[in-house]
Structure formats: structure tokens, C-alpha cells
Design an enzyme around this catalytic site. Structure first.
Site: not given
Ligand code: CS2
Ligand code: MG
Length: 401
Positions: A37, A122, A147, A159, A209, A211, A235, A261, A282, A311, A315, A338, A401
């Protein structure tokens, strides 16, 4: 049998994807996901310029040897671009092997260890009420694990929270600038899970998450505050390279932790696993070396009773999800997968045999991975630059981020 052609397909059906298609001299095809991504074209060039020419003439059955050849033979090892490229080759070779054998890949991995793959959906919202209504929609759709991400009051662009509808963080020719406040986040998030437990009771698996945004002690505080709500996992409390900080979290809280991830090899998660600093690993089939390497990571995790939680964001392409599902179905220590649905156009470009019903996914029983890339359809959706956002503190400092 020899690899006769290797083609890289870059396409944007709703979002950018890169696929690798290998063709053998007797016409068997295999596909791999090469999507990274926001850095898609780097992997496409790495494959086209440096990997595809080396694959021509090789025996597609020598999956392990090809993996080592690309990993050790490149001299410059590891890193997300290299590992995504190796993942794509590895996955495409498993696809070919399955087709030649006339078996779905999960059969080659030892066969089904369960009847279906538990998926988590999600749910997000601008407010807790909105997010919980979204949870209710996912539950009505059969999901047994959800989630939850909610916009933190006073923090723009939190996020995981969509701009209405489907959540897709990557857009625009430059990263979107968002803001972040750890203080506001930490004081707000426990109330979301308190409300979720009140509304949905004790049985629904709830995930969250973070993040990568906290320090060890902040994550420890959040984990403790969330303990009464029995989360399935917290997460990525912080970046996975900070192994010491995971040790600190573990001293303070029993909230289960999931990470990995962005981890691209077994070397980066070895200490997290062997010291039992996480409960779910993950790593993904798309970024951690394909099916071959993911199995090594998951086997190591199994020795420590650590489970998988691959993961599976939108994306990674449907090719990546299909490959993950074959692994999920076969490994002994599967935890959860996921499941973030792809845009309709993406499902059209990547026809697939996997299916979802009543909270569970299944890769299907077609020989190989049971997924393909329709190159004519892919050509109708040209690449558009799209970057993930960045986050800044209120004084402008760049944060994770
Ligand atoms: C994330 C993703 O799926 C998840 O748990 O952390 O959405 C992540 O932000 C993206 O895969 C980034 O490319
Ligand atoms: Mg994640």
C-alpha cells in the site's frame, strides 16, 4: 516443466493492487499478490526489472529453492519491497503446484484442520452510537468477532474511521495530514468498549487496533483499562520493532496483544514469539514471504501456544486473502482472520472461489488457490497514486500513523 512467462499487473479497481502472474511452458498459470500500500510501483519495478527475468526457465515445483534463491541470492535481504516481491512469487508457485496436483492448496499444506475460518469484521463510526450500530450490522451479517474504531472527540481523522461508509485510508497524490492526541484517545476509548459490552453482552468477540501509536507504559494503561471488557485483542499497541516496550506492557496487563502486520520476516518476530510477548501473530502472506515463510512463522508461534491472526485488509488483494485462507484452514494454531470486504470492481478483476457465510470464510475447493486476475478487466482500471495518511501532534510533531 518450466516457467515460461512472468507478468506484473498493476490495477486500481477501487484501490491499487499489484499481481504477479506466472505461466508455465505447458500453460499452467499461478497468481501472487504483490500489493504494498502506497509503494505499489516499487514492488512492480522490483519484480519486472530484477525478479521476473530470473524466473524464466526455472522449475516451478522448486518452491523452497526459489524462495532461498530470491532471499539469499539478492544479497540485500528483507525489507517490505523485497519481501512482498518474494511473497508474490512464492504464492504463485503454490497456486501452480496445486493446479498440477489437482488439489486446493490447503490440501497440500496438510488438509483442513477445521471446517471454516473465523473472520472478524470492521465496525467504525464518528460517534460511539454510530459505531455500535455498525457492530449490530456486522452481527446481523453473521460475524462473531468485530473490531471497533471510533473517532476520538477532538482528534481529526482518527485511524480506522471512514469518511462515511467503506473505510479506505489511502487516497490522494500526497499523504493526508491528520492530527493525534494520545491523552484524548486514552481517556475516551475504554468508554467505547464499556458501551459495546452493555449493548452486545459477553459473547461477542471485540477487537481494537491501536495502530502503533502508544508508548509501552501508555499501552499498559490502556490494556488495564480495557480488562473489564474482555477484549479478544488489543492490536499493534506500538511499533513491533520495540520489543522492550512489549515486555513492559506484559508486566502490567492481561489484555491479549496482537501484532505483526508490518513485520516482513521470522527474524523480526522471533523474540516477540519466543518470549511470549504477544498472543496473536498478524504477519501476512502478502508481506511476510508468502505461504512458505508464513508457515515457518506460524509453526514457531505454535511452539509457544501463540495463535495466528492474519492481516486481511482491503489493501491486500483477493489473491492475498485467498492464499491466507488456505493457510488458515490448515495450520494447527489458527486464531482468527481479518475480513474487510473488497470493492465490487476488485471482486470482478479477481474472480475467486473463497466464500463467506455466517461468520466463517472458506477458500473453496478449486485446484490451486482458487483465485485469478482477469487481465482485460484489470486494464480497465489504471493505477492512481494513493498514499496513506500521516499523523501529527497538535504542535506539528510527526507521530506514528
Ligand atoms: C490495519 C490496516 O487492517 C488493519 O489492521 O492496520 O488497515 C492498515 O492500516 C493498512 O493495511 C495499511 O496499508
Ligand atoms: Mg492493524
Amino acid at each position: 516443466m518450466k516457467i515460461a512467462e512472468a507478468r506484473v499487473v498493476v490495477t486500481c479497481p477501487g484501490r491499487n493492487f499489484v499481481a504477479l502472474k506466472l505461466v508455465t511452458d505447458d500453460g499452467v498459470t499461478g497468481v501472487g499478490d504483490a500489493t504494498l500500500n502506497g509503494r505499489e510501483l516499487a514492488v512492480a519495478a522490483y519484480l519486472r526489472e530484477h525478479v521476473c527475468p530470473l524466473l524464466l526457465g526455472r522449475d516451478p515445483h522448486r518452491i523452497g529453492d526459489t524462495w532461498q534463491y530470491l532471499y539469499k541470492g539478492g544479497y540485500w535481504r528483507d525489507g517490505p519491497v523485497t519481501m512482498t516481491a518474494i511473497s508474490a512469487v512464492d504464492t504463485a508457485l503454490w497456486d501452480i503446484k496445486g493446479k498440477v496436483a489437482g488439489l486446493p492448496v490447503y490440501q497440500l499444506l496438510g488438509g483442513a484442520a477445521r471446517s471454516g475460518v473465523l473472520g472478524y469484521a470492521h465496525a467504525n463510526g464518528a460517534t460511539t452510537a454510530e459505531a455500535l450500530d455498525d457492530v449490530a450490522r456486522q452481527v446481523a451479517d453473521g460475524y462473531r468477532a468485530v473490531r471497533i474504531q471510533v473517532a476520538v472527540p477532538g482528534v481529526e481523522g482518527t485511524y480506522g474511521v471512514g469518511h462515511g461508509g467503506h473505510y479506505e485510508p489511502a487516497h490522494g497524490a500526497a499523504p493526508e495530514e491528520t492530527t493525534w492526541s494520545t491523552e484524548r484517545y486514552l481517556s475516551f476509548i475504554p468508554s467505547v468498549f464499556e458501551a459495546a459490552r452493555e449493548r452486545f453482552g459477553p459473547d461477542l468477540r471485540l477487537l481494537h487496533d491501536v495502530h502503533h501509536r502508544l508508548t509501552g507504559i501508555e499501552a499498559a494503561r490502556l490494556g488495564k483499562a480495557l480488562e473489564p471488557y474482555g477484549l479478544f485483542w488489543m492490536e499493534d499497541p506500538l511499533p513491533a520493532e520495540n520489543v522492550d516496550a512489549f515486555r513492559l506492557i506484559r508486566q502490567h496487563t492481561t489484555t491479549p496483544i496482537a501484532t505483526g502486520e508490518v513485520v516482513t520476516s521470522i527474524w523480526h518476530c522471533r523474540d516477540l514469539i519466543t518470549e511470549q510477548l504477544v498472543d496473536y501473530v498478524r504477519t501476512s502472506v502478502t508481506h511476510a514471504g508468502g505461504i512458505t515463510h508464513l508457515r515457518r512463522i506460524f509453526d514457531l508461534a505454535d511452539l509457544y501456544r501463540i495463535r495466528t491472526g492474519s492481516h486481511g485488509p482491503s489493501d491486500s488483494s483477493p489473491v492475498g486473502l485467498a492464499a491466507a485462507l488456505h493457510v488458515d484452514l490448515a495450520v494447527p494454531n489458527f486464531g482468527i482472520q481479518e475480513h474487510m470486504r473488497h470493492p465490487t470492481e476488485a471482486d470482478e478483476v479477481f474472480p475467486h472461489a473463497y466464500r463467506y457465510a455466517d461468520g466463517y470464510l472458506h477458500p473453496g475447493d478449486e485446484p490451486g488457490l482458487g483465485v485469478d486476475v482477469d487481465e482485460d478487466a484489470a486494464a480497465r482500471f489504471p493505477y492512481r497514486p494513493a498514499y496513506l495518511p500521516v499523523a501529527r501532534l497538535h504542535d506539528g510533531t510527526l507521530h506514528d500513523w
